[in-house]
Every structure is written in structure tokens, then in C-alpha cells.
Design a protein around this motif. Structure first.
Motif, mmCIF file in Angstrom:
data_model
loop_
_atom_site.group_PDB
_atom_site.id
_atom_site.type_symbol
_atom_site.label_atom_id
_atom_site.label_comp_id
_atom_site.label_asym_id
_atom_site.label_seq_id
_atom_site.Cartn_x
_atom_site.Cartn_y
_atom_site.Cartn_z
ATOM 1 N N THR A 1 0.857 -1.187 0.000
ATOM 2 C CA THR A 1 0.000 0.000 0.000
ATOM 3 C C THR A 1 0.893 1.237 0.000
ATOM 4 O O THR A 1 1.556 1.537 0.997
ATOM 5 N N THR A 2 0.927 1.948 -1.112
ATOM 6 C CA THR A 2 1.865 3.061 -1.254
ATOM 7 C C THR A 2 1.181 4.286 -1.857
ATOM 8 O O THR A 2 0.065 4.221 -2.362
ATOM 9 N N GLY A 3 1.891 5.418 -1.805
ATOM 10 C CA GLY A 3 1.435 6.637 -2.445
ATOM 11 C C GLY A 3 0.099 7.119 -1.924
ATOM 12 O O GLY A 3 -0.125 7.253 -0.714
ATOM 13 N N ALA A 4 -0.824 7.395 -2.844
ATOM 14 C CA ALA A 4 -2.132 7.919 -2.474
ATOM 15 C C ALA A 4 -2.895 6.941 -1.592
ATOM 16 O O ALA A 4 -3.622 7.349 -0.677
ATOM 17 N N ALA A 5 -2.748 5.629 -1.850
ATOM 18 C CA ALA A 5 -3.433 4.639 -1.021
ATOM 19 C C ALA A 5 -2.906 4.672 0.407
ATOM 20 O O ALA A 5 -3.666 4.545 1.375
ATOM 21 N N ALA A 6 -1.587 4.847 0.568
ATOM 22 C CA ALA A 6 -1.009 4.960 1.904
ATOM 23 C C ALA A 6 -1.475 6.240 2.584
ATOM 24 O O ALA A 6 -1.724 6.249 3.803
ATOM 25 N N ALA A 7 -1.599 7.328 1.830
ATOM 26 C CA ALA A 7 -2.089 8.585 2.403
ATOM 27 C C ALA A 7 -3.516 8.421 2.919
ATOM 28 O O ALA A 7 -3.881 8.982 3.970
ATOM 29 N N PHE A 8 -4.320 7.645 2.207
ATOM 30 C CA PHE A 8 -5.679 7.360 2.684
ATOM 31 C C PHE A 8 -5.636 6.610 4.012
ATOM 32 O O PHE A 8 -6.384 6.924 4.942
ATOM 33 N N VAL A 9 -4.767 5.612 4.117
ATOM 34 C CA VAL A 9 -4.634 4.853 5.363
ATOM 35 C C VAL A 9 -4.241 5.782 6.511
ATOM 36 O O VAL A 9 -4.794 5.713 7.616
ATOM 37 N N MET A 10 -3.284 6.661 6.244
ATOM 38 C CA MET A 10 -2.820 7.587 7.277
ATOM 39 C C MET A 10 -3.942 8.503 7.741
ATOM 40 O O MET A 10 -4.117 8.733 8.945
ATOM 41 N N ALA A 11 -4.719 9.019 6.795
ATOM 42 C CA ALA A 11 -5.829 9.898 7.167
ATOM 43 C C ALA A 11 -6.871 9.147 7.976
ATOM 44 O O ALA A 11 -7.396 9.654 8.977
ATOM 45 N N ALA A 12 -7.173 7.919 7.559
ATOM 46 C CA ALA A 12 -8.181 7.122 8.258
ATOM 47 C C ALA A 12 -7.773 6.862 9.701
ATOM 48 O O ALA A 12 -8.599 6.943 10.626
ATOM 49 N N LYS A 13 -6.498 6.571 9.914
ATOM 50 C CA LYS A 13 -6.031 6.270 11.266
ATOM 51 C C LYS A 13 -5.868 7.530 12.101
ATOM 52 O O LYS A 13 -6.313 7.597 13.257
ATOM 53 N N ARG A 14 -5.240 8.556 11.547
ATOM 54 C CA ARG A 14 -4.891 9.742 12.333
ATOM 55 C C ARG A 14 -6.094 10.582 12.717
ATOM 56 O O ARG A 14 -6.061 11.283 13.728
ATOM 57 N N THR A 15 -7.144 10.534 11.917
ATOM 58 C CA THR A 15 -8.361 11.263 12.285
ATOM 59 C C THR A 15 -9.224 10.478 13.261
ATOM 60 O O THR A 15 -10.225 10.991 13.745
ATOM 61 N N GLY A 16 -8.836 9.224 13.513
ATOM 62 C CA GLY A 16 -9.643 8.378 14.380
ATOM 63 C C GLY A 16 -10.879 7.822 13.695
ATOM 64 O O GLY A 16 -11.721 7.201 14.340
ATOM 65 N N ARG A 17 -10.955 8.008 12.368
ATOM 66 C CA ARG A 17 -12.150 7.554 11.654
ATOM 67 C C ARG A 17 -12.176 6.048 11.466
ATOM 68 O O ARG A 17 -13.243 5.449 11.316
ATOM 69 N N ALA A 18 -11.018 5.400 11.447
ATOM 70 C CA ALA A 18 -10.978 3.954 11.213
ATOM 71 C C ALA A 18 -9.860 3.327 12.031
ATOM 72 O O ALA A 18 -8.889 3.987 12.410
ATOM 73 N N ARG A 19 -10.009 2.036 12.271
ATOM 74 C CA ARG A 19 -8.935 1.232 12.825
ATOM 75 C C ARG A 19 -8.267 0.511 11.665
ATOM 76 O O ARG A 19 -8.957 -0.081 10.826
ATOM 77 N N THR A 20 -6.956 0.569 11.636
ATOM 78 C CA THR A 20 -6.227 -0.043 10.528
ATOM 79 C C THR A 20 -5.700 -1.414 10.953
ATOM 80 O O THR A 20 -5.284 -1.617 12.092
ATOM 81 N N VAL A 21 -5.707 -2.337 9.990
ATOM 82 C CA VAL A 21 -5.400 -3.738 10.269
ATOM 83 C C VAL A 21 -4.436 -4.255 9.207
ATOM 84 O O VAL A 21 -4.560 -3.929 8.025
ATOM 85 N N GLY A 22 -3.479 -5.089 9.613
ATOM 86 C CA GLY A 22 -2.566 -5.720 8.654
ATOM 87 C C GLY A 22 -1.130 -5.442 8.998
ATOM 88 O O GLY A 22 -0.658 -5.781 10.074
#
Length: 476
Positions: free
Chosen positions: A375-396
Motif C-alpha cells: 500500500t503506497t502513495g495515495a493509497a497509503a495517504a488514505f490509510v494515514m488519514a483514516a487512522k490519524r483522524t480516528g475515523r478507522a482502525r487499521t489492520v494488517g
């Protein structure tokens, strides 16, 4: 004697594997690489000072003697790219040599998975199965598997100290990487073992990629890169987003805005309370795609990056050897502030740094995001936003792009005039919004680390998916 040497050299020049470049040409190409990094790379001295990088290039130039093939030159230059510490910067084989790799060069015909530093057989891309799926590969032609993994990791440019991206790249292209960085051969003795622990040995014969394509029977059917699976019994859904690249979505005739709108409607109709977004292996160069996806789950205004920067915006001297990028260099003048310490920051009023609103019908339930080293680039940025805003829990596992800042976006692709090797350099540095919780020289760490298991390969399972769906069912 001189005539024989000239004849041999002429034969080598017609063979992309054996074609050589002499010292003067190699020095010119090395100078172009050095100059391009200095003039175009947005963050070339992140891990080493300019003096240290210059000393390394000086040492490489001094060591040049005689002639080299393209692969020998790539291996020589690799340490200089590794000190830059940007996985988006690469030196690839010449186009003619890459065509040979893609079609006519014999390689070991196996696909592998790297799990906990060990090598496992995923499948064999040919018409018959000589090795059992899921077996642990112990050695190939007497080379221990751990040394093979180490060599293939060291043949790449890593993102800081992250190795997850390196392993996912090994999995994507093991036959070619083994051929280029371990050994060439027509047959391979593979030592392996299954769960009973008893070692066994099988001989595998080399095949070209063209032969593999003709005989390969993939598992299951090819699925669209973006797809939604609903599970009404658990009021949950699984959204797979296998790419963040606009060109790839266009190939599948997927319109991102329309698709995400349809997903929002489907989730509302089914009264789903939990959504899993799977971005394992997803890559992307455009932060706007990350924002589109995040708008599906956002609850308040957001932005993907806190800042963006470029080197100087001036056209580098190597541009005459590059694939043209007129839009990038024509636009930088009015978009970026004046250069300070070798960097130009994107102006704060630029739309890419503005906060954006969620979709009008954005999903408001519980969200999990599944990611991995691919998961890189824009997809990684999405993961970062999801986790850092508290909107999602990230898994993997941790993402393949650095959590503090990474380089990407448009790239400069330079074909070196003598060796023909292709240098790729990203042109933009992105600093994701928010603060990473883990080390600054690693990818974004998941909320829950869930590794893959060797048994997954044997039984065709997905441990991460099964564990997550079980958790969701138990929480209903």
C-alpha cells in the motif's frame, strides 16, 4: 587478436544481456544520475548530508574501470540510490533488456510469499504443479532461502528502514528478480518442506515469461479492482480498492465518483453499520484519489496532506534525455513559494492544501481499513488519514510509504544516453496531515498488526479477512 576482440564486442552489442558500455559513457551516465538527483529530487538529503552523498558519487566515479553491462552498472549505482532512502527512485534496465526479461529470458517459474522472513511457494505459473503450494522453500541450488531474501531486499531501494514494501515487491516479480540478482540458470534444485518437517527436493526447469503466460491458469477469475461485497446478516460490507491509479480504473471503466456514490447508496439501503476497506497492494500517484475515497467515510472537513514541496522547479539539465513533463514544469512558477534551503513549498492557498467536505451521503458507521507493505502513495495517504483522524482502525502491516513524508506524484523518467538504463525520480514531496504514532523512518503502523500465515497459501485462506469478519460478527 584485435579482430577477435572486436568481433566478440560486436556480438555482445547485439545482445541486450551482454551489451556493454565503456568507462567514458558510464561516467557520463553516473554524472547525469547525480545531477538529476541534485536538481529534481524533492528530498535527496533526508538521511545523508549533501557532502556524504557527493563523496559516495565521487567514489563510484573513481572506481569505474573498463566496461560494464547494464546490470553491472545498476548494481554499482544502487548504494547511491539507497542512501537517498526513497523507494520511488529507481534505476531500471534499458528498454531492450526489459523486453527480453518480459518475453525471452529463461527464469525460475515460481511465485513466492515472504512471511516472517521466510520464503513460501505461492504457486507455479505454468501448466503443471511440481511443488506443493504453501511449502516452505529452504534453498534453491544450494542457496539458503534466508540469504536469497536478504539479497533480494538489498537489491532494492528501501523507504527508510521499512522492509515490508521490499517483500511485497519480491512477491510481485520473484522470477525476474531472482534471475537478475541471484543467478541465471536453466534448472533449479529446490529444497522444501511441508508441515511434517521432512525436507524434500524437486528439480524445476526454467521458463520464459512468455511461456509462463501461455501455460498459466490463474486461481479463480479476474475481479474488478474496485468492488463491494455486502453481508446483510451481519450488516457489514467489504469494499476492495485494489488500485488508486486513475489510468488503471479507466482500463476497467470504473468512474471513481460514480462508484463511490453507488457504494454510499448501497450501504444506506442495506443499513450497514460496519465497513471494511481493503487497500492491500494498492498504489497511486494522485492525492486527489485518496481524498475522493476518504470523503466516503469522513465525518468532518479534512485534508490529505499538510504540505507539499518540490526541489527548485527549474528544468534539470538531464531533461533532454527525459520523457517530457511539460505540465509539471510549466505550472510550478505560480504555485510554489520561493526556494529556501533547496526546497520550494506549495503555497498555502493552493486547493490541494484546503480542507474538503465529506460526501453528502458519507458512511457514518464503524470503519476498518486493511493495508500492507504494498500500500503506497495515495493509497497509503488514505490509510494515514483514516487512522490519524480516528475515523478507522487499521489492520494488517505497515504501509510501504513513509509515515512522516514520502516522495511521489509525477516522475521524471530519464533514459541514460550511453547505458540506456532508465532513471525514475519522483518530483514532489508529500507530508501527510497529522502525526505518525510510530517511528519516523518506517511506514504508517496499523492499529492491529495481523500477519499472514503460511497455512493461508495451502488452504487458499485470507487470515486477515477471516479474523476481521469473525470480530465483526461477534460484535453484532
Amino acid at each position: 587478436m584485435a579482430g577477435v576482440m572486436l568481433a566478440v564486442a560486436g556480438m555482445a552489442q547485439g545482445d541486450p544481456l551482454g551489451k556493454v558500455t565503456w568507462r567514458e559513457g558510464l561516467q557520463e551516465d553516473l554524472g547525469i544520475i547525480r545531477q538529476t538527483l541534485e536538481q529534481a529530487h524533492p528530498d535527496p538529503y533526508r538521511y545523508r548530508t549533501r557532502t556524504e552523498v557527493d563523496q559516495l558519487f565521487d567514489g563510484l566515479s573513481y572506481s569505474l574501470d573498463g566496461s560494464m553491462t547494464a546490470e553491472e552498472f545498476i548494481r554499482m549505482v544502487l548504494p547511491a540510490l539507497q542512501v537517498v532512502g526513497d523507494a520511488g527512485t529507481s534505476l531500471a534496465p534499458p528498454a531492450a533488456l526489459q523486453r527480453a526479461y518480459d518475453n525471452s529470458v529463461p527464469m525460475i517459474p515460481i511465485h513466492v510469499s515472504v512471511i516472517a522472513d521466510r520464503l513460501y511457494l505461492d504457486e507455479e505459473p505454468k501448466g503443471f504443479r511440481s511443488l506443493p503450494t504453501g511449502c516452505e522453500i529452504l534453498a534453491i541450488n544450494g542457496r539458503p532461502a534466508e540469504r536469497i531474501v536478504e539479497r533480494l531486499r538489498n537489491s532494492q531501494v528501501r523507504e527508510g528502514n521499512d522492509t515490508t514494501l521490499l517483500d511485497r515487491r519480491i512477491e510481485r516479480n520473484f522470477p525476474e528478480m531472482y534471475r537478475r540478482f541471484v543467478e541465471a540458470g536453466d534448472r533449479f534444485e529446490v529444497d522444501y518442506r511441508m508441515g511434517d518437517g521432512n525436507p524434500q527436493r524437486k528439480e524445476v526447469f526454467a521458463m520464459t515469461k512468455e511461456e509462463m503466460r501461455r501455460t498459466y491458469r490463474p486461481k479463480g477469475i479476474e475481479l474488478q479492482p474496485w468492488r463491494l461485497e455486502e453481508f446483510p446478516g451481519t450488516r457489514s460490507a467489504w469494499l476492495t480498492l485494489g488500485t488508486f491509479e486513475q489510468a488503471e480504473l479507466e482500463r476497467w471503466r470504473v468512474n471513481p465518483e460514480r462508484f463511490l456514490g453507488n457504494v454510499a447508496d448501497a450501504l444506506r439501503r442495506s443499513e450497514a453499520t460496519t465497513l471494511v476497506i481493503d487497500v492491500r497492494g494498492a498504489q497511486g500517484s494522485d492525492m486527489a484519489m485518496a481524498a475522493r475515497v476518504f470523503s466516503l467515510i469522513a465525518k468532518k472537513p479534512f485534508r490529505m496532506v499538510g504540505s507539499m514541496s518540490i526541489r527548485s522547479g527549474r528544468v534539470p539539465d538531464s531533461y533532454r534525455y527525459a520523457k517530457p513533463e511539460p505540465e509539471f514544469f510549466a505550472a510550478v512558477g505560480g504555485l510554489y513559494a520561493a526556494e529556501v534551503n533547496g526546497r520550494r513549498e506549495l503555497l498555502a492557498e493552493d486547493a490541494r492544501l484546503k480542507y474538503q467536505d465529506p460526501l453528502p451521503k458519507a458512511f457514518t458507521g464503524k470503519v476498518y481499513v486493511v493495508c500492507d507493505g504494498g500500500t503506497t502513495g495515495a493509497a497509503a495517504a488514505f490509510v494515514m488519514a483514516a487512522k490519524r483522524t480516528g475515523r478507522a482502525r487499521t489492520v494488517g502491516e505497515e504501509t510501504g510509504s513513509n509515515a512522516s513524508s514520502f516522495c511521489g506524484g509525477r516522475t521524471l523518467e530519464v533514459t541514460l544516453p550511453n547505458s540506456g538504463c532508465i532513471l525514475t525520480v519522483p518530483l514532489t514531496r508529500f507530508v501527510p496531515e497529522g502525526v505518525p504514532a510510530g517511528p519516523v523512518d518506517r511506514g504508517e503502523m496499523p492499529s492491529y498488526q495481523v500477519p499472514r500465515l503460511p497455512q493461508d497459501l495451502i488452504y487458499g485462506k485470507d487470515t486477515v479477512r477471516e479474523a476481521l469478519m469473525l470480530l465483526i460478527a461477534e460484535m453484532q
